[in-house]
Design a protein around this motif. Structure first.
Motif, mmCIF file in Angstrom:
data_model
loop_
_atom_site.group_PDB
_atom_site.id
_atom_site.type_symbol
_atom_site.label_atom_id
_atom_site.label_comp_id
_atom_site.label_asym_id
_atom_site.label_seq_id
_atom_site.Cartn_x
_atom_site.Cartn_y
_atom_site.Cartn_z
ATOM 1 N N GLU A 77 0.825 -1.204 0.000
ATOM 2 C CA GLU A 77 0.000 0.000 0.000
ATOM 3 C C GLU A 77 0.867 1.266 0.000
ATOM 4 N N LEU A 78 0.249 2.395 -0.324
ATOM 5 C CA LEU A 78 0.949 3.682 -0.373
ATOM 6 C C LEU A 78 0.186 4.686 0.467
ATOM 7 N N SER A 79 0.874 5.305 1.415
ATOM 8 C CA SER A 79 0.178 6.228 2.318
ATOM 9 C C SER A 79 0.001 7.607 1.695
ATOM 10 N N GLY A 80 -0.950 8.332 2.229
ATOM 11 C CA GLY A 80 -1.194 9.701 1.781
ATOM 12 C C GLY A 80 0.046 10.562 1.924
ATOM 13 N N GLU A 81 0.764 10.364 3.027
ATOM 14 C CA GLU A 81 1.961 11.177 3.251
ATOM 15 C C GLU A 81 3.017 10.911 2.175
ATOM 16 N N MET A 82 3.157 9.637 1.810
ATOM 17 C CA MET A 82 4.133 9.297 0.755
ATOM 18 C C MET A 82 3.718 9.906 -0.584
ATOM 19 N N LEU A 83 2.431 9.786 -0.873
ATOM 20 C CA LEU A 83 1.954 10.299 -2.162
ATOM 21 C C LEU A 83 2.137 11.807 -2.235
ATOM 22 N N LYS A 84 1.867 12.441 -1.131
ATOM 23 C CA LYS A 84 2.050 13.893 -1.064
ATOM 24 C C LYS A 84 3.540 14.225 -1.240
ATOM 25 N N ASP A 85 4.363 13.427 -0.605
ATOM 26 C CA ASP A 85 5.812 13.630 -0.640
ATOM 27 C C ASP A 85 6.360 13.576 -2.068
ATOM 28 N N VAL A 86 5.747 12.742 -2.924
ATOM 29 C CA VAL A 86 6.242 12.643 -4.303
ATOM 30 C C VAL A 86 5.425 13.505 -5.271
#
Ligand code: PGA
Length: 250
Positions: A77-86
């Motif tokens: 899975e991919l977290s919101g924080e990671m997605l925001k980070d990229v």
């Protein structure tokens, strides 16, 4: 006035080379796109490089899903924080392929919607009926149920933070586009349903159409009073076609 949005859902397509080429192609035509908000949703492994390519342009980036949890033991899975980070500003949530092929329930989709909001990512929230449901005359009921799951968890005001994409499942990837009248009818129903709870949210909410939208049918669909743009699958993989759809809003 609701700004038209054209979002490309690249699904599980592309390579390092083709993604670079596609972004260069879209970027080259962006000078003529003055009205539409343009979003691309690449496969997760390419998000970072697409964000780099979009940097300094008007192209925005979205993911194709988001985890309902924020951190920890959630393999794959991919977290919101990671997605925001990229660099993701948007996340597609509840796409019919996720619902049908990966058993995402209304409940889980609502939790993913909540996770996006919690992390400052705008949900691009997909709903829509299957062919069997349309033939059974329950199109509106299905769309209402899918929307109600989000409203139950997050409240109607939460919808204002995102965009709804009405995507009749029978029109996705089939070349069988809904007629402008068929689509408008459901879009108007969705807006009226939300207006029962909040006139302001309903008025400001963008409702995109998705399902075999292409350069030939985009202008007529987007020209309907309650259709505020498109979520584009197949036609978003060719810069020329995607740009032509963006131009349909001009
Ligand atoms: P399509 O896909 O444009 O290829 O029909 C739309 C979607 O699945 O979002």
């Amino acid at each position: 006035m609701r700004q038209v949005m054209v979002a490309g859902n690249w699904k599980m397509n592309g390579s390092s080379d083709s993604v670079k080429e596609l972004m260069a192609g879209i970027n080259a035509g962006m000078g003529s796109v003055t009205k539409a908000e343009v979003v691309v949703c690449p496969p997760a492994v390419y998000i970072a490089r697409v964000s780099d390519a979009a940097d300094g342009t008007a192209i925005k980036v979205g993911s194709q899903n988001i985890c309902d949890q924020d951190k920890g033991a959630f393999t794959g899975e991919l977290s919101g924080e990671m997605l925001k980070d990229v660099g993701c500003e948007y996340a597609i949530i509840g796409h019919s392929e996720r619902r049908a092929l990966y058993a995402e329930t209304d409940d889980l989709v609502a939790k993913r919607f909540a996770a996006a909001r919690r992390n400052g990512i705008k949900p691009l929230f997909c709903i829509g009926e299957t062919l069997a449901e349309r033939e059974a005359g329950v199109t509106n009921d299905v769309c209402a149920r899918q929307i109600d799951a989000v409203i139950a968890l997050e409240g109607v005001e939460a919808l204002a933070d995102g965009v709804i994409a009405y995507e009749p499942v029978w029109a996705i990837g089939t070349g069988k586009v809904a007629t402008p009248e068929q689509a408008q009818e459901v879009h108007a129903f969705i807006r009226a349903k939300i207006a029962n709870l909040s006139a302001d949210v309903a008025q400001g909410l963008r409702i995109l159409y998705g399902g075999s939208m292409n350069p030939g049918n985009a202008a007529e669909l987007i020209g309907q009073p309650d259709i505020d743009g498109g979520l584009i699958g197949g036609a978003s993989l060719k810069a020329e076609d995607f740009l032509a759809i963006c131009m349909a809003a001009e």
